[in-house]
Design a protein around this motif. Structure first.
Motif, short mmCIF file in Angstrom:
data_model
loop_
_atom_site.label_atom_id
_atom_site.label_comp_id
_atom_site.label_asym_id
_atom_site.label_seq_id
_atom_site.Cartn_x
_atom_site.Cartn_y
_atom_site.Cartn_z
N THR A 40 -2.12 5.32 -0.07
CA THR A 40 -3.07 4.29 0.34
C THR A 40 -3.11 3.24 -0.75
OG1 THR A 40 -4.44 5.82 1.63
CG2 THR A 40 -5.48 3.78 0.90
N VAL A 41 -3.00 1.97 -0.37
CA VAL A 41 -3.09 0.88 -1.34
C VAL A 41 -4.22 -0.06 -0.93
CG1 VAL A 41 -0.64 0.99 -1.91
CG2 VAL A 41 -1.42 -0.59 -0.15
N VAL A 42 -4.75 -0.78 -1.90
CA VAL A 42 -5.84 -1.71 -1.64
C VAL A 42 -5.47 -3.09 -2.16
CG1 VAL A 42 -7.55 0.13 -1.80
CG2 VAL A 42 -7.02 -1.20 -3.84
N GLY A 43 -6.16 -4.10 -1.64
CA GLY A 43 -5.94 -5.46 -2.10
C GLY A 43 -7.14 -6.32 -1.81
N ASP A 44 -7.16 -7.52 -2.38
CA ASP A 44 -8.29 -8.41 -2.12
C ASP A 44 -8.04 -9.31 -0.91
OD1 ASP A 44 -6.54 -10.31 -3.06
OD2 ASP A 44 -7.68 -10.80 -4.87
N SER A 45 -6.94 -9.03 -0.18
CA SER A 45 -6.63 -9.73 1.06
C SER A 45 -5.62 -8.90 1.83
CB SER A 45 -6.05 -11.12 0.76
OG SER A 45 -4.78 -10.99 0.12
N VAL A 46 -5.45 -9.22 3.10
CA VAL A 46 -4.43 -8.55 3.91
C VAL A 46 -3.06 -8.78 3.28
CG1 VAL A 46 -3.25 -8.52 6.13
CG2 VAL A 46 -5.74 -8.69 6.06
N GLN A 47 -2.83 -10.01 2.84
CA GLN A 47 -1.54 -10.35 2.25
C GLN A 47 -1.25 -9.50 1.02
OE1 GLN A 47 -3.92 -12.40 3.20
NE2 GLN A 47 -3.11 -14.23 4.21
N GLU A 48 -2.24 -9.33 0.16
CA GLU A 48 -2.01 -8.56 -1.07
C GLU A 48 -1.82 -7.08 -0.76
OE1 GLU A 48 -3.54 -9.02 -5.44
OE2 GLU A 48 -5.14 -8.10 -4.24
#
Length: 211
Positions: free
Chosen positions: A144-152
């Protein structure tokens, strides 16, 4: 071309995200990209939700800076969740892994399990392992990965798989492997964040062109 509303643009990005990750063999029929912080279905909702929606909901509750989450069964990542070899940033595109890629072992919190994060307590346990990292591996399951946007989040999911693939290849050559230092990882990650729109627009255009 008429401007898209924020909600329509977001839906379009989610559709593109799933197609992009599937095309790069990061998502299979079971992976998912979501943005809703509520892990429970809305009243009257009849569609069957993802069993592991609690991954998303609990991350959003614990990490308010996170705006997008990708869970997948990325194949090259699996070996790092079942061995003692740590997944580490091997090149600049995987530089965000400098913060670590801890392994969530469900057996430690629920010995009798089916490896699926199917309720809030398991989601909370996963979040505890993730900590402040951008990626958490899941033993015998995926990542599972996270980001501050869908793109990231899409960028990180794709390049976690690629970094894992390259690390496996490098391990077969004469070592030791010269991984990125934490400082290199921080600097390269910051540089990459400023260019996310470039690959995103290319990937999105290609993904949405497919019928």
């Amino acid at each position: 071309m008429p401007r898209l509303s924020a909600s329509r643009r977001l839906i379009q990005d989610l559709v593109a995200a799933s197609r992009i990750l599937a095309a790069h063999e990061v998502l299979d029929a079971y992976g998912h990209v979501e943005l809703d912080a509520d892990s429970e279905p809305l009243p009257g909702e009849r569609r069957k939700g993802f069993i592991e929606r609690y991954i998303h909901g609990e991350i959003y509750r614990a990490r308010p800076e996170v705006m997008a989450v990708v869970h997948s069964h990325s194949p090259s990542v699996i070996p790092f969740g079942v061995t003692r070899t740590k997944l580490r940033p091997i090149y600049h595109m995987g530089s965000f892994l400098w913060s670590g890629a801890p392994v969530f072992d469900m057996r430690k919190v629920r010995p009798e399990n089916d490896l699926l994060v199917r309720d809030r307590p398991l989601g909370q346990a996963l979040v505890s392992t993730l900590g402040a990292c951008h990626c958490v591996l899941m033993r015998g399951h995926g990542m599972t990965v996270v980001g501050d946007s869908v793109q990231e989040a899409v960028f990180r999911a794709l390049y976690t798989e690629m970094n894992a693939r390259l690390q496996l290849q490098a391990a077969q050559l004469e070592g030791p492997i010269e991984f990125l230092s934490d400082e290199e990882g921080r600097r390269a990650s910051a540089a990459n964040r400023g260019t996310l729109e470039r690959p995103w627009e290319l990937w999105k255009k290609s993904a949405l062109a497919r019928k």
